[in-house]
Design a protein around this motif. Structure first.
Motif: not given
Length: 293
Positions: A28-33, A169-171
């Motif tokens: 979920e962290a990756f999806v959101r980022g 790097q999105s997270i």
């Protein structure tokens, strides 16, 4: 489907199909980022897990992404994907990858978020050569302030490296290391937030024990830790130098530091990180043994 390995040119992330095999907090962290940074549209992202349909419904409602809940949709989603994120729990990794054997195609890029799962073990479980990127993120990734170690298999192209770095790097921050050093990354930053929380627990408890209210002790502790971290980043000074600057001879800070030293505080932290790194290696060996069984 974009052929990632067919060209040295990095494709636009927005043109790629991303599939998360696993639907936990790190997925979920990756999806959101990825979505918060506008790297792609929700319809380009799919998620699946073993059987928790309620969790898939949560993610599709929250982010507008696609879910693959039944066997047929899982199969088609895997076939369509350009990048597959391996986001299952470590204890389930060997079984899950054996089930994926023959379903994942050699041209698909694999990004593993599984602690302890080596590139060689992934290759052996799939019984084929894929471009594989192994990562070690931490829980701060869920708020976009993660620290992620990255290692690449020999078949990862430069374009794939750049693509993966942009995604990761999105997270938060990324650091490229040789694969054996990912166990050290696990000890330093993978488990690192827990050490800071543990310190904060003690600071809050001390404040309460000495008369502060719970809220006041908590607020002061949070701001102190936040300010100290920002100070190191803003000044780019060595933490040891900053510590010395605020430690006046004969003052309160010196008294506190001397007390910490008498309890071998620094040695305890170093030993703890070493043990965490050692445990990461043990987990990898456990997964490898499971893969061979």
């Amino acid at each position: 489907m974009t052929q990632l390995s067919a060209s040295g040119v990095m494709p636009e992330i927005s043109s790629l199909r991303l599939c998360f095999y696993g639907a936990g907090s790190m997925a979920e962290a990756f999806v959101r980022g990825i979505l918060d940074r506008g790297l792609t549209e929700p319809g380009q992202i799919s998620v699946m897990n073993r059987q928790n349909v309620t969790r898939l419904d949560e993610l599709t409602t929250r982010y507008g992404i696609r879910a693959a809940a039944d066997d047929q949709s899982k199969l088609s989603t895997l076939h369509e994907a350009d990048i597959i994120f391996l986001a299952m729990k470590p204890k389930d990794a060997a079984t899950a990858l054996k089930q994926l054997r023959g379903l994942i195609k050699p041209h698909q890029l694999l990004i593993s978020l599984v602690a302890g799962l080596s590139i060689d073990t992934i290759t052996a479980l799939l019984n084929q050569q894929n471009a594989i990127i192994r990562t070690m993120p931490n829980t701060s990734s869920t708020i976009g302030l993660g620290a992620t170690g990255i290692s690449f298999s020999s078949s990862v192209t430069e374009a794939q490296r750049l693509l993966a770095e942009q995604l990761l790097q999105s997270i938060g921050l990324t650091a490229i290391v040789e694969e054996p050093l990912l166990d050290v990354v696990t000890g330093v930053s993978g488990s690192g937030p827990a050490y800071v929380y543990y310190l904060m627990e003690a600071m809050i408890e001390a404040g309460r024990g000495l008369g502060l209210s719970e809220d006041t002790a908590r607020d002061l502790t949070i701001q102190t830790v936040l300010g100290a971290a920002h100070m190191v980043k803003a000044t780019n000074e060595n933490p040891a130098d900053l510590r010395r600057k605020v430690t006046s001879p004969g003052g309160t800070t010196q008294a506190a530091i001397e007390t910490l030293d008498s309890h071998h505080f620094s040695k305890a932290i170093i030993t703890a990180i070493g043990r965490a790194a050692e445990r990461a290696g043990e987990m990898g060996a456990e997964i490898e043994r499971s893969a061979k069984s």
